[in-house]
Design a protein around this motif. Structure first.
Motif, mmCIF file in Angstrom:
data_model
loop_
_atom_site.group_PDB
_atom_site.id
_atom_site.type_symbol
_atom_site.label_atom_id
_atom_site.label_comp_id
_atom_site.label_asym_id
_atom_site.label_seq_id
_atom_site.Cartn_x
_atom_site.Cartn_y
_atom_site.Cartn_z
ATOM 1 N N TYR A 4 -70.342 -16.296 -11.742
ATOM 2 C CA TYR A 4 -69.962 -15.633 -12.998
ATOM 3 C C TYR A 4 -70.004 -14.127 -12.763
ATOM 4 C CZ TYR A 4 -70.379 -13.706 -17.712
ATOM 5 O OH TYR A 4 -70.199 -12.959 -18.852
ATOM 6 N N MET A 41 -75.202 -15.846 -25.186
ATOM 7 C CA MET A 41 -75.058 -14.974 -24.015
ATOM 8 C C MET A 41 -76.419 -14.590 -23.445
ATOM 9 S SD MET A 41 -71.847 -14.930 -23.628
ATOM 10 C CE MET A 41 -71.510 -13.662 -22.406
ATOM 11 N N THR A 42 -77.279 -15.617 -23.240
ATOM 12 C CA THR A 42 -78.609 -15.392 -22.688
ATOM 13 C C THR A 42 -78.879 -16.397 -21.566
ATOM 14 O OG1 THR A 42 -79.647 -16.842 -24.329
ATOM 15 C CG2 THR A 42 -79.539 -14.484 -24.843
ATOM 16 N N ILE A 49 -76.658 -11.981 -20.498
ATOM 17 C CA ILE A 49 -75.662 -12.150 -19.447
ATOM 18 C C ILE A 49 -74.386 -11.365 -19.741
ATOM 19 C CG2 ILE A 49 -76.540 -14.403 -18.741
ATOM 20 C CD1 ILE A 49 -74.316 -15.697 -20.330
ATOM 21 N N ASP A 50 -74.391 -10.579 -20.811
ATOM 22 C CA ASP A 50 -73.217 -9.757 -21.121
ATOM 23 C C ASP A 50 -73.569 -8.272 -21.230
ATOM 24 O OD1 ASP A 50 -74.723 -10.029 -23.427
ATOM 25 O OD2 ASP A 50 -72.979 -10.117 -24.754
ATOM 26 N N ARG A 51 -74.831 -7.925 -20.958
ATOM 27 C CA ARG A 51 -75.281 -6.540 -21.040
ATOM 28 C C ARG A 51 -76.582 -6.408 -20.259
ATOM 29 N NH1 ARG A 51 -79.432 -6.555 -24.772
ATOM 30 N NH2 ARG A 51 -79.532 -8.465 -26.027
ATOM 31 N N GLY A 73 -69.015 -10.308 -14.562
ATOM 32 C CA GLY A 73 -68.627 -9.624 -15.791
ATOM 33 C C GLY A 73 -68.948 -8.141 -15.730
ATOM 34 N N THR A 74 -68.447 -7.428 -16.707
ATOM 35 C CA THR A 74 -68.666 -5.984 -16.829
ATOM 36 C C THR A 74 -69.075 -5.679 -18.261
ATOM 37 O OG1 THR A 74 -66.960 -5.565 -15.172
ATOM 38 C CG2 THR A 74 -67.656 -3.707 -16.513
ATOM 39 N N THR A 75 -70.124 -4.887 -18.423
ATOM 40 C CA THR A 75 -70.558 -4.504 -19.757
ATOM 41 C C THR A 75 -69.684 -3.374 -20.299
ATOM 42 O OG1 THR A 75 -72.114 -2.802 -19.012
ATOM 43 C CG2 THR A 75 -72.912 -5.073 -19.043
ATOM 44 N N GLN A 76 -69.891 -3.061 -21.576
ATOM 45 C CA GLN A 76 -69.146 -1.964 -22.187
ATOM 46 C C GLN A 76 -69.471 -0.620 -21.553
ATOM 47 O OE1 GLN A 76 -69.948 -2.160 -26.391
ATOM 48 N NE2 GLN A 76 -68.605 -3.916 -26.712
ATOM 49 N N SER A 134 -74.233 -19.948 -23.405
ATOM 50 C CA SER A 134 -73.035 -19.106 -23.427
ATOM 51 C C SER A 134 -72.688 -18.651 -24.838
ATOM 52 C CB SER A 134 -71.842 -19.865 -22.826
ATOM 53 O OG SER A 134 -71.595 -21.067 -23.548
#
Length: 201
Positions: free
Chosen positions: A63, A121-122, A148-150, A65-68, A118
Motif C-alpha cells: 500500500y 484509515m487506522t 494510514i493516511d497521515r 500513499g501520499t498525505t496532504q 480501511s
C-alpha cells in the motif's frame, strides 16, 4: 518493347507488397481459427462449503500513499486476510511501514500483526512493535495505533528504547506533525526515565 530489367523490378516490387500481406493473413488465422481446447464448463468445480481451515489471503501486498502535506507512506506485509464478512477489516501479518516525511526525516514501523480498518484509515499494531527514526531513536512497545493516511500514531503500552541521549522508558509515545511547522515530533509522556549516556567528543 518492355525490357527484362523493368519486368524484374516490377516483380520484386509486387512481391514486397504481397509477401507481408500473406504473412499477416497467416498470422491472423492462428488467432481467429477455433482451437480444440476443452470448454470452460468441463473445468473441475468444488461445490458446497470451503474446506475446514481454508482462508482467503493476499500474499505480499503493498500500500503506497501520499498525505496532504506531501509525506510518503508505504505499507507492506507477508499476508493480509479479511476479518469476518466486512471487507474494511483486515489482518496483516508481519507488517512493515515506511514513513518518509516532507522535511527529510523518516520513520520505520514493524509489527508481528496489524488489524487494518480501511474505513477509519487506522492500523492497530500488536506484538513486538518496533519504531526506528532517522534521528537516531529505536523504540519497542507491544501495542500501537497508527493512521494510514497521515502522520499520526500513539502507543497503547509502555515504550522503551535508545536515542541520542541514551536509554529511556516512557508510559506513552505520540508521533504527531506540528501544526505550525509541519515537522514530525516524538512526544514521550507518562513517567519518563532516562539513563543519560554522554557521547565521546
Amino acid at each position: 518493347m518492355v525490357r527484362r530489367g523493368d519486368s524484374y523490378t516490377r516483380l520484386i516490387g509486387w512481391l514486397k507488397l504481397l509477401l507481408p500481406l500473406v504473412a499477416l493473413v497467416m498470422l491472423s488465422t492462428l488467432f481467429l481459427l477455433p482451437r480444440g481446447s476443452a470448454p470452460v464448463s468441463t473445468l473441475p468445480v468444488v461445490e458446497g462449503d470451503a474446506p475446514s481451515g481454508a482462508r482467503e489471503q493476499i500474499v505480499a501486498p503493498v500500500y503506497i500513499g501520499t498525505t496532504q502535506d506531501g509525506d510518503q507512506l508505504r505499507f507492506t506485509a507477508d499476508t493480509v486476510e479479511p476479518l469476518g464478512d466486512e471487507a474494511q477489516q483486515m489482518l496483516a501479518n508481519r507488517l512493515d511501514a515506511q514513513l518518509d516525511m516532507a522535511d527529510g526525516s523518516s520513520l520505520a514501523l514493524r509489527a508481528q500483526e496489524a488489524r487494518i480498518d480501511s474505513g477509519a484509515m487506522t492500523a492497530d499494531l500488536q506484538g513486538a512493535v518496533r519504531i526506528e527514526s532517522s534521528t537516531g531513536y529505536v523504540m519497542d512497545t507491544e501495542h500501537m495505533v497508527s493512521a494510514i493516511d497521515r502522520i499520526g500514531a500513539q502507543t497503547l503500552a509502555p515504550v522503551s528504547g535508545t536515542g541520542p541521549a541514551g536509554r529511556f522508558t516512557a508510559g506513552k509515545l505520540v508521533i504527531a506533525s506540528d501544526a505550525s511547522t509541519g515537522d514530525v515530533q516524538l512526544l514521550f509522556t507518562g513517567g519518563i526515565k532516562l539513563v543519560y549516556d554522554p557521547q565521546d567528543p
